[in-house]
Design a protein around this motif. Structure first.
Motif, PDB file in Angstrom:
ATOM      1  N   SER A 334       0.843  -1.220   0.007  1.00 34.31           N
ATOM      2  CA  SER A 334      -0.001   0.069  -0.042  1.00 34.31           C
ATOM      3  C   SER A 334       0.718   1.267  -0.013  1.00 34.31           C
ATOM      4  O   SER A 334       0.604   2.320  -0.711  1.00 34.31           O
ATOM      5  N   ALA A 335       1.773   1.298   0.736  1.00 34.32           N
ATOM      6  CA  ALA A 335       3.059   2.182   0.844  1.00 34.32           C
ATOM      7  C   ALA A 335       3.580   2.696  -0.527  1.00 34.32           C
ATOM      8  O   ALA A 335       3.846   3.838  -0.981  1.00 34.32           O
ATOM      9  N   LEU A 336       3.815   1.426  -1.095  1.00 36.97           N
ATOM     10  CA  LEU A 336       4.669   1.610  -2.481  1.00 36.97           C
ATOM     11  C   LEU A 336       3.534   2.074  -3.409  1.00 36.97           C
ATOM     12  O   LEU A 336       4.014   3.108  -4.395  1.00 36.97           O
ATOM     13  N   GLU A 337       2.437   1.562  -3.539  1.00 39.34           N
ATOM     14  CA  GLU A 337       1.337   2.102  -4.438  1.00 39.34           C
ATOM     15  C   GLU A 337       1.038   3.504  -4.371  1.00 39.34           C
ATOM     16  O   GLU A 337       0.529   3.880  -5.273  1.00 39.34           O
ATOM     17  N   ASN A 338       1.102   3.998  -3.043  1.00 35.91           N
ATOM     18  CA  ASN A 338       0.717   5.402  -2.838  1.00 35.91           C
ATOM     19  C   ASN A 338       1.593   6.330  -2.934  1.00 35.91           C
ATOM     20  O   ASN A 338       1.611   7.502  -2.757  1.00 35.91           O
ATOM     21  N   GLY A 339       2.958   5.870  -3.385  1.00 33.93           N
ATOM     22  CA  GLY A 339       4.044   6.660  -3.520  1.00 33.93           C
ATOM     23  C   GLY A 339       4.733   7.207  -2.193  1.00 33.93           C
ATOM     24  O   GLY A 339       5.291   8.331  -2.179  1.00 33.93           O
ATOM     25  N   ILE A 340       4.263   6.496  -1.026  1.00 32.61           N
ATOM     26  CA  ILE A 340       5.015   6.925   0.257  1.00 32.61           C
ATOM     27  C   ILE A 340       6.166   6.603   0.426  1.00 32.61           C
ATOM     28  O   ILE A 340       6.943   7.412   1.204  1.00 32.61           O
ATOM     29  N   ILE A 341       6.797   5.246  -0.362  1.00 31.50           N
ATOM     30  CA  ILE A 341       8.073   5.065   0.064  1.00 31.50           C
ATOM     31  C   ILE A 341       8.345   4.392  -1.337  1.00 31.50           C
ATOM     32  O   ILE A 341       7.692   4.117  -2.196  1.00 31.50           O
ATOM     33  N   ASP A 342       9.640   4.048  -1.386  1.00 29.32           N
ATOM     34  CA  ASP A 342      10.318   3.418  -2.334  1.00 29.32           C
ATOM     35  C   ASP A 342      11.069   2.195  -2.013  1.00 29.32           C
ATOM     36  O   ASP A 342      11.142   2.145  -0.556  1.00 29.32           O
ATOM     37  N   LYS A 530       6.015  -3.578 -10.472  1.00 31.05           N
ATOM     38  CA  LYS A 530       7.296  -3.611  -9.846  1.00 31.05           C
ATOM     39  C   LYS A 530       7.033  -3.702  -8.283  1.00 31.05           C
ATOM     40  O   LYS A 530       7.699  -4.206  -7.473  1.00 31.05           O
ATOM     41  N   ASN A 531       5.924  -2.986  -7.797  1.00 34.60           N
ATOM     42  CA  ASN A 531       5.695  -2.914  -6.228  1.00 34.60           C
ATOM     43  C   ASN A 531       5.344  -4.326  -5.870  1.00 34.60           C
ATOM     44  O   ASN A 531       5.661  -4.953  -4.712  1.00 34.60           O
ATOM     45  N   ILE A 532       4.488  -5.166  -6.636  1.00 36.55           N
ATOM     46  CA  ILE A 532       4.209  -6.555  -6.259  1.00 36.55           C
ATOM     47  C   ILE A 532       5.577  -7.273  -6.165  1.00 36.55           C
ATOM     48  O   ILE A 532       5.888  -7.922  -5.146  1.00 36.55           O
ATOM     49  N   GLU A 533       6.498  -7.045  -7.228  1.00 36.18           N
ATOM     50  CA  GLU A 533       7.656  -7.781  -7.417  1.00 36.18           C
ATOM     51  C   GLU A 533       8.485  -7.593  -6.049  1.00 36.18           C
ATOM     52  O   GLU A 533       9.175  -8.425  -5.439  1.00 36.18           O
ATOM     53  N   LEU A 534       8.506  -6.302  -5.562  1.00 37.88           N
ATOM     54  CA  LEU A 534       9.423  -6.115  -4.275  1.00 37.88           C
ATOM     55  C   LEU A 534       8.856  -6.542  -3.112  1.00 37.88           C
ATOM     56  O   LEU A 534       9.538  -7.165  -2.212  1.00 37.88           O
TER      57      LEU A 534
END
Length: 654
Positions: A334-342, A530-534
């Protein structure tokens, strides 16, 4: 003259009376003849029908129940021939003597003996009394041996439900028992097919599919006398068996789940990450459903209801647990998808953080030092997830959670006892508790605690959708007639994924595109693959890299290698004193121990199955739940080839 007149009058009187009597006789005989004509000629058919109704009677037989099969066609709930003993009192020369002999031969208790006597006194002498509904073979042969001395006793071959795998399928199939008044009143089909002794589904799939399973009654026609006593059998019509229902479950894996949870309160769920087929679904402890077929005895019933591990509760569907750290993959996504973190976002974990006078601890007292997404997931660093949850906010976290199946029933209305769980947000608290949301609640939600409640099956579905690349699936436990192949499903998913290129090329707005895809079958649940892969790589590290929380449960052989995430769910608030004591799990009272959880998918290089494990009061997910997954994945992968072969054979038949 007077004498002559008197004689004339007397003759007239006599003649008049004779005429009246004669006329009356004529009218009576005419009426009788007319009535006989009416009965024999005019109303012949009507009274012939009524006569037959009085002379001929129909007896409905219990319908033969449909069977349940597993994925490979093995019978997991069938019908078994049983031996019963019937007695018709009027055919007995000395009922008291017969009952005394049967009590000796069958070892009937005083209670059973008295019950039979009461039943005999309530009913007519030609009506059957069932002395025993289920004789053992030894009892049956013993009765036949002494049959010459048991005049009026009749050994009878009948049919009853049978669960060959005993407690392995109890919480999936449920059980049947004699229909109650409530069952009859609430179900018109049961009412229309009811006969004394009819058994109907009480829980599980037996209850859900009662109308399909029940079958139709057989009919026996008898000639009876004026008192309703059977004289001779005229006809017999077999009833139709109920529908056969095939499940997606593999019995061998289901049996292993049962063994691994022996004497443990918990749950195991296993699911195909593409088809959504449930491969195993076990809740423990369980009980033998065969105990209920002929009325469970008081001792067995007391053992079940007084068991502190609650065997009557289907923990897979009805058990609600804080997901603990198994929730962290969704928080990270959720944090990755919403651009909160990388992937490079870092947090310095010192073992705790302070906020508004409240201390929030990491499970590791001295902290994990500086961690990024991968290392934080691998070591299950609470501080890292406190921080990204704070930045993310609980409302956006809920949105992602719901997409992946948390907070919603997985199998719709297949099971009446399945619960939805709870994924909280700010509005929920205001509506239900009348209070505003506080930042501290966001932090503990970020590590799967607080108000969050999930079922084990929801965690399994969540893991499956992470494993397949982030696509929606449709879990099922009943085999479909023309199911989509895995290849077809993957093709649909690939087509949905191609819309990403259109977004990247600016052909569509991202929000419009995602809304469209979510409505499609096997729709995309992510914005960036890419977020799923991470998240997948972080879960792999958690199990297969040094310092990973489930590293000791890894399998190095790539054939069986899996990725997972441990979880430890607190059931009580840990005080400062308790934290300082740092007691081992064995030193803590059972009901105060944490729940142990684990989610995983594998084989990692070409994933196909996802699982979730919950062990109530098991302490640590890494030491209790993860080792169970290690034993399961070997069998799951080995059975995969048989499953695929069976799938191909079914497709060819269709």
């Amino acid at each position: 003259m007077l004498g002559e007149n008197f004689g004339v009058k007397k003759n007239q009187t006599i003649n008049r009376r004779m005429f009246i009597i004669g006329a009356a006789k004529f009218i009576v005989f005419t009426g009788i003849i007319a009535r006989l004509f009416s009965l024999q000629i005019t109303d012949n058919k009507r009274y012939l029908t009524l006569s037959d109704k009085n002379r001929l009677r129909e007896w409905r037989l219990p319908p033969i129940r449909g069977e349940f099969l597993d994925y490979f066609g093995n019978i997991i709930a069938g019908n078994l021939k049983i031996y019963q003993l019937h007695v018709i009192p009027e055919e007995v020369e000395d009922f008291k003597y017969l009952m005394v002999r049967l009590k000796e031969i069958l070892n009937l208790s005083n209670g059973e003996f008295e019950k039979i006597i009461r039943q005999k006194n309530k009913q007519k002498s030609w009506e059957t009394i069932i002395i025993s509904k289920n004789l053992t073979w030894e009892q049956f042969t013993k009765v036949n041996y002494f049959l010459h001395d048991l005049i009026g006793a009749k050994p009878v071959l009948s049919v009853s439900r049978n669960y060959p795998f005993n407690e392995s399928y109890t919480h999936v199939l449920g059980y049947v028992s004699e229909a109650s008044e409530k069952d009859i009143l609430n179900n018109e089909i049961i009412k229309s097919k009811h006969v004394p002794g009819l058994k109907v589904g009480k829980t599980g799939l037996e209850k859900t599919f009662e109308n399909e399973l029940i079958g139709t009654n057989g009919i026996q026609r008898y000639e009876v006398n004026a008192y309703g006593k059977r004289i001779s059998q005229l006809d017999h019509a077999e009833g139709l068996s109920g529908k056969t229902i095939q499940l997606t479950i593999d019995t061998e894996i289901q049996k292993l789940c049962n063994e691994l949870l022996k004497n443990i309160a918990g749950s195991i769920s296993i699911m195909d990450i593409y088809t959504g087929e449930i491969v195993a679904m076990q809740s423990s402890p369980s009980f033998d459903p065969n105990l209920f077929l002929f009325g469970i005895n008081q001792d067995d019933w007391q053992l079940i209801i007084n068991n502190p591990l609650k065997p009557l509760v289907n923990k897979t569907l009805s058990g609600l647990y804080s997901p603990g750290s198994t929730f962290k993959p969704i928080v990270a996504l959720s944090a990755l998808e919403n651009g909160i973190i990388d992937e490079n976002f870092k947090v310095n974990c010192k073992g705790k953080i302070e906020m508004y006078g409240q201390t929030y601890h990491c499970w590791k007292k001295r902290g994990h030092g500086v961690v990024n997404l991968k290392s934080a997931m691998k070591q299950s660093c609470d501080t890292y997830f406190y921080e990204i949850a704070r930045k993310l906010g609980v409302d956006r976290l809920k949105e992602t959670s719901l997409k992946f199946g948390l907070g919603e029933k997985v199998l719709d209305e297949t099971f009446s006892n399945e619960k939805k769980g709870l994924i909280p947000d700010t509005q929920w608290k205001k509506n239900n508790l009348g209070k505003g949301w506080v930042i501290g609640e966001t932090l503990i939600t970020g590590i799967g605690q607080g108000y969050t409640q999930t079922t084990p099956l929801q965690l399994c579905q969540m893991t499956a959708q992470l494993a397949n690349g982030g696509f929606k699936i449709y879990p099922k436990i009943i085999m479909e007639e023309n199911p989509k192949t895995v290849e077809d499903i993957k093709l649909i998913m690939d087509k949905n994924a191609k819309y990403l290129d259109e977004k990247n090329n600016g052909l569509q707005e991202a929000s419009e595109l995602l809304g469209f895809l979510n409505k499609k079958k096997y729709g995309r649940l992510f914005k960036n693959s890419k977020n799923i892969e991470l998240v997948q790589k972080a879960m792999f590290a958690s199990t297969n890299e040094v310092r990973g929380t489930s590293y000791s449960s890894r399998i190095e052989d790539p054939k069986y290698q899996f990725a997972g995430k441990t979880g430890t769910s607190q059931v009580r608030r840990i005080t400062k004193a308790a934290r300082e004591l740092d007691l081992n799990t064995s030193e803590i009272p059972y009901n105060e121990r944490d729940h142990a959880l684990y989610i995983a998918f594998g084989p990692y290089k070409n994933p196909r199955y996802a699982l979730s494990i919950v062990v109530e009061h098991g302490g640590s997910g890494s030491s209790t739940a993860a080792p169970i997954a290690k034993k399961l994945f070997k069998l799951i992968v080995d059975r995969h080839e048989f499953r695929e072969q069976t799938r191909i054979e079914k497709a060819i038949k269709i």
